[in-house]
Design an enzyme around this catalytic site. Structure first.
Site, mmCIF file in Angstrom:
data_model
loop_
_atom_site.group_PDB
_atom_site.id
_atom_site.type_symbol
_atom_site.label_atom_id
_atom_site.label_comp_id
_atom_site.label_asym_id
_atom_site.label_seq_id
_atom_site.Cartn_x
_atom_site.Cartn_y
_atom_site.Cartn_z
ATOM 1 N N LYS A 297 -0.880 5.008 12.164
ATOM 2 C CA LYS A 297 -1.981 4.163 11.685
ATOM 3 C C LYS A 297 -2.943 4.042 12.857
ATOM 4 O O LYS A 297 -2.565 3.525 13.911
ATOM 5 C CB LYS A 297 -1.440 2.796 11.280
ATOM 6 N N GLU A 301 -7.448 -2.189 11.229
ATOM 7 C CA GLU A 301 -6.898 -3.535 11.419
ATOM 8 C C GLU A 301 -6.481 -3.770 12.863
ATOM 9 O O GLU A 301 -5.386 -4.285 13.142
ATOM 10 C CB GLU A 301 -5.728 -3.766 10.453
ATOM 11 N N ARG A 334 -2.310 8.250 8.425
ATOM 12 C CA ARG A 334 -2.719 7.355 7.328
ATOM 13 C C ARG A 334 -4.224 7.327 7.110
ATOM 14 O O ARG A 334 -5.009 7.305 8.070
ATOM 15 C CB ARG A 334 -2.224 5.937 7.594
ATOM 16 N N LYS A 377 -3.099 5.418 0.450
ATOM 17 C CA LYS A 377 -2.660 4.367 -0.485
ATOM 18 C C LYS A 377 -3.214 4.673 -1.877
ATOM 19 O O LYS A 377 -4.303 5.216 -2.000
ATOM 20 C CB LYS A 377 -3.150 2.999 -0.028
ATOM 21 N N ASP A 382 -5.975 -2.071 -1.227
ATOM 22 C CA ASP A 382 -4.706 -2.404 -0.580
ATOM 23 C C ASP A 382 -3.663 -2.888 -1.575
ATOM 24 O O ASP A 382 -3.426 -4.083 -1.674
ATOM 25 C CB ASP A 382 -4.966 -3.491 0.481
ATOM 26 N N GLU A 410 4.357 -6.941 -1.758
ATOM 27 C CA GLU A 410 3.474 -7.778 -0.934
ATOM 28 C C GLU A 410 2.513 -8.638 -1.769
ATOM 29 O O GLU A 410 2.556 -9.859 -1.712
ATOM 30 C CB GLU A 410 2.692 -6.872 0.019
ATOM 31 N N GLU A 528 -0.317 -9.103 -14.012
ATOM 32 C CA GLU A 528 -1.753 -8.812 -13.936
ATOM 33 C C GLU A 528 -2.539 -9.899 -14.665
ATOM 34 O O GLU A 528 -3.562 -10.379 -14.182
ATOM 35 C CB GLU A 528 -2.040 -7.443 -14.562
HETATM 36 C C1 GCV Z 1 1.411 -2.903 8.100
HETATM 37 C C2 GCV Z 1 -2.043 -4.514 4.513
HETATM 38 C C3 GCV Z 1 -0.884 -5.395 4.870
HETATM 39 C C4 GCV Z 1 -0.510 -5.258 6.323
HETATM 40 C C5 GCV Z 1 -0.190 -3.791 6.573
HETATM 41 C C6 GCV Z 1 -1.440 -2.984 6.233
HETATM 42 C C7 GCV Z 1 -1.176 -1.505 6.374
HETATM 43 O O1 GCV Z 1 -3.202 -4.977 5.112
HETATM 44 O O2 GCV Z 1 -1.207 -6.703 4.564
HETATM 45 O O3 GCV Z 1 0.597 -6.069 6.584
HETATM 46 O O4 GCV Z 1 0.193 -3.581 7.894
HETATM 47 O O5 GCV Z 1 -1.798 -3.206 4.904
HETATM 48 O O6 GCV Z 1 -0.822 -0.916 5.369
HETATM 49 O O7 GCV Z 1 -1.298 -0.977 7.452
#
Ligand code: GCV
Length: 843
Positions: A297, A301, A334, A377, A382, A410, A528
């Site tokens: 990654k 973030e 990623r 993803k 997300d 999540e 949903e």
């Molecule tokens: C591992 C989202 C999640 C994060 C995660 C991020 C990612 O933002 O809330 O916890 O971090 O995705 O997939 O890198």
């Protein structure tokens, strides 16, 4: 003792923890009647204990013994009598077996024949043989002994799982980021655990569903994973995986050369950096010769990456690809790249996080080494409850890709809400992206067929923990089971997979199978409906634990999960003609469909369009009324789950029955919290009344702040919609016991269900008592933080709001209902409201 045993009801299942998941090998009905058709000799064509073929032999012996109560011996070369033979095609040929007629097998594929009272299971490679053995056992465990002969090949070569395990507890995420099943099974206190029993058990589960590699540490990686001690530890994990044919991979911290290696740079084009990674990679392969590869990654973030040095993402990925290539490893790079610091919604109508991945990868498709795989993803944001398929899948034609799915829930209820995910995955995998106006279902892009690529496949974020249920909840394990099966064969039916899973996990009883199917298949649509419909995304608290309702938290910050809701309108304008341009990232046919609200499906309307609350959907309903109705409908479905489950009492073991009963009750209560929060929020914002008069009107409710208070004081909750009426009550300090009373004058004498809505914070275990007149109806503790595993939250809000219901309570008109709250730690025994409900009414 004997007397007690004699009185035990026949067939009552023994208590089970869930640790064997779907591999229980429990005796099937009429087990003995099968003895004649099952061989009692297993021949495993490899006697090395680290070989998956050896493991297959052991597993077959254990399975046949458990399922049929039949003794069975394992031998390592052919013998007399009917047998189950397992090995590789090559190994079988060496023993003189004929392989001329075998169908074609690809890597990891297997052939199985059960014709003529014998079984022959041959893998293209060793783990293929093990997969075949597990498949055979799965048939047996369902009582299927029909004669079959077939080959099974995986749809895609990459079928990995990711674990977001941290090396030590800490930060906001504990030991597993977004993990809800306890501590890491791999790491403790900065190093690899001594006892890796759970790592082997995990590999066994994964092998049984065809998973071939695990990334063991968090993508938000720590450089210390690469120090000498930890690499030795990681090599022990790889040893634990090896007998199951599961390879190990690692997530990397991009700045490791600086943070761990002491270099003054981590520029991917710097020679010393290149050398550092080459050395590190060689060192890893010395310890783990079958190391799978890296996951990275970068520049997302807050993580460092190549862009830190103005290099491209391809420069970053290729650094690792070149280090891995001589060893045959791959790098999963990623696509979850975005810069939350530069997003500004209020100033810029065209800003859009959804655009980021395609923009960051623009022009790079032919720049990657051939062992780079881009991990994308499923949606552009997300892991939301509904997203369109990421358009990046159509931009990378030369570069292999995997789809990243989340098994850990999540944004989807953190295993405290039953949400069976495969129906969602199936929709995504079947979605036809129409590249160059040709059929292009996502699954055909993943398996490499659409663009003629060899690599590609699936990455699932699982996050199991030390909890014996693995994920924290028994029913959530159906998601893991189905993930592996769908990665093997994306044409599988989610419902058929579920039914098999139920049979293996719980019982052959048709009522058990049907009940779990009814609940599970209804669960994603329900979730949903009560969390975020019409493509608005999961309206959860995105600034805190990603749990519970908080629609306001989506907007007004740079995280980019915006809804742009105001007093009259809602939704992201992602059109090309007037919005962020995101719809234009799709191939033309799909882009044209999403560009107009009239051709966009209702369930993605607000993802692509900014419309008035009064906009009419294709269904004929307005957006706002649809919101109200959907939240009522979804939460009503959740109310049926505990009732449906209760029918299974005595049909499954008491331990798992009770654990799941508790969760489903919790979910039913929390679904109402969701319903009311979201409906109140949009009702307040739009000022538009619910045509059915439900929103804001609760005939059977008494607000806690309106009760006579002694030792309790009113407290204004933030966000306001997370409390009925905007207020709850809290004890006046941390040591004062509080009481709140009301005379039930409005209720005629009779039996009622009494519900108490309260808040259970992760900073104490308050106690509450509910009294009617002189009778104590019940007493309970605020200890959910120990019981349901969701992310701990310290605030009075929609994440901690919950409900307890006492059914069939005798009430005489005018009785005084009293709640007594005893605070504990920092938790001030908060209460929101009580509902005294005629039987059958839920509100
Ligand atoms: C591992 C989202 C999640 C994060 C995660 C991020 C990612 O933002 O809330 O916890 O971090 O995705 O997939 O890198």
């Amino acid at each position: 003792m004997l007397a007690i045993l004699l009185f035990l009801p026949l067939g009552l299942a023994a208590a089970e923890t869930g640790i064997d998941a779907w591999l229980r090998y429990a005796p099937i009905p009429d087990a003995e009647s099968y003895h004649g058709s099952i061989p009692s000799i297993v021949v495993a064509l490899n006697d090395s204990q680290i070989s998956p073929v050896y493991t297959a032999g052991q597993e077959l012996q254990q399975g046949i013994n458990g399922i049929f109560g039949k003794d069975c011996t394992v031998q390592y070369e052919g013998g007399d009598g009917p047998s189950v033979t397992v090995g590789t095609v090559a190994g079988y040929a060496e023993t003189g077996g004929s392989i001329d007629e075998l169908p074609e097998l690809v890597d990891d594929g297997f052939y199985m024949s059960t014709v003529g009272g014998e079984a022959l299971i041959l893998g293209q490679n060793e783990r293929g043989a093990l997969y075949g053995a597990f498949h055979y056992l799965e048939l047996l465990a369902q009582g299927n002994v029909t004669e079959l002969a077939f080959a099974s090949n995986p749809d895609a070569p990459i079928r990995w799982v990711n674990q977001w395990d941290n090396l030590r507890d800490g930060g906001t995420h504990g030991s597993i980021e977004r993990g809800y099943g306890g501590h890491s099974i791999f790491f403790w206190d900065g190093v690899v655990r001594d006892d890796l029993t759970r790592a082997s058990q995990y590999a066994r589960l994964l092998a049984s569903i065809g998973i071939n590699a695990v990334i063991v540490n968090n993508v938000n990686a720590n450089e210390t994973i690469l120090n000498e001690t930890n690499l030795d530890g990681v090599a022990r994990i790889a040893d634990a995986f090896r007998p199951y044919g599961v390879q190990l991979g690692l997530s990397l911290y991009f700045a490791s050369p600086e943070a761990l290696g002491g270099l003054d740079t981590f520029d991917p084009l710097n020679d010393t950096v290149v050398e550092w990674w080459n050395d590190k990679t060689n060192q890893i392969y010395e310890k783990i010769p079958d190391f799978a590869g890296y996951l990275v990654k970068a520049n997302s973030e807050g993580q460092p990456g190549p862009i830190t040095y103005n290099r491209t993402l391809a420069d970053g990925a290729n650094l690792f690809a070149r280090a891995l290539k001589p060893h045959g490893g791959i790098i999963m790079f990623r696509a979850f790249v975005y810069d939350h610091e530069s997003l500004n919604q209020t100033l810029n109508w065209k800003a859009d996080r959804a655009n980021a991945a395609v923009e960051f990868f623009d022009g790079l498709d032919d720049q990657f080494e051939d062992n780079v795989v881009v991990q994308i993803k499923y949606g552009p944001i997300d892991f939301q409850v509904r997203e369109p398929v990421s358009p990046l899948f159509t931009h990378l034609v030369k570069t292999p890709v995997t789809v990243e799915l989340q098994i850990t829930q999540e944004y989807l209820g953190q295993q405290c809400h039953l949400v069976y995910l495969p129906p969602m995955w199936k929709e995504l995998l079947d979605f036809d992206l129409r590249v160059d106006s040709q059929p292009s279902p996502l699954s055909s892009i993943l398996n490499g067929q659409r663009f003629n690529r060899k690599l590609g496949g699936y990455a699932g974020v699982v996050n199991v923990g030390l909890n014996e249920t693995w994920l924290g909840s028994h029913l959530s394990m159906s998601n893991l089971y189905a993930y592996g099966k769908m990665a093997w064969d994306p044409t599988s039916s989610p419902e058929a997979l579920l039914n098999t899973w139920t049979k293996l996990t719980f019982s052959h009883d048709q009522e058990v199978i049907d009940t779990i199917a009814d609940m599970s298949m209804a669960s994603w649509p329900a979730y949903e409906n009560y969390t975020g419909n019409l493509g608005i995304q999961t309206l959860t608290d995105i600034l805190n634990a990603h749990y519970g309702p908080n629609p306001a938290s989506q907007d007004g910050n740079p995280w980019g999960q915006w809804t742009r809701a105001d007093a009259t309108t809602i939704g992201m304008d992602r059109t090309v003609w007037n919005g962020t341009g995101f719809s234009g990232q799709y191939p033309s046919e799909i882009a044209a469909q999403y560009e107009s609200p009239t051709t966009t499906p209702d369930n993605l309307l607000l993802w692509f369009h900014h419309v008035p609350y009064t906009y009419r959907l294709r269904s004929g309903q307005t957006v706002i009324q649809h919101f109200y109705d959907a939240h009522y409908a979804g939460s009503a479905t959740a109310q049926t789950f505990p009732t449906q489950w209760s029918r299974l009492q005595g049909k499954i073991d008491a331990e798992r029955f009770e654990a799941q009963r508790f969760r489903l009750e919790y979910q039913a209560g929390h679904a109402l919290v969701w319903r009311d929060s979201i409906n109140n929020f949009y009702h307040n914002k739009s000022g538009i009344a619910d045509q059915q008069g439900r929103v804001g009107n609760h005939a059977y409710r008494v607000e806690a702040e309106d009760m006579a208070l002694d030792g309790y004081v009113p407290y204004a909750v933030s966000p306001v919609e997370a409390a009925s009426g905007g207020y709850c009550i809290v004890t006046s300090d941390n040591s004062t016991r509080g009481a709140a009373s009301v005379a039930l004058e409005r209720w005629e004498s009779g039996r009622y269900d009494v519900a108490v809505n309260y808040y259970d914070l992760a900073i104490g275990n308050s106690t509450w008592e509910l009294w009617i007149g002189e009778e104590m109806v019940g007493e309970w503790k605020g200890d959910l933080e120990y019981r349901i595993g969701k992310a701990p939250v310290f605030y009075i809000d929609g994440q901690t709001a919950t409900r307890i219901t006492f059914r069939g309570v005798e009430v005489t008109k005018g009785d005084v209902l009293k709640i007594v709250g005893v605070p504990d730690g920092q938790e001030p025994a908060p209460v929101d409201y009580i509902s005294v409900l005629p039987e059958g009414v839920v509100d």
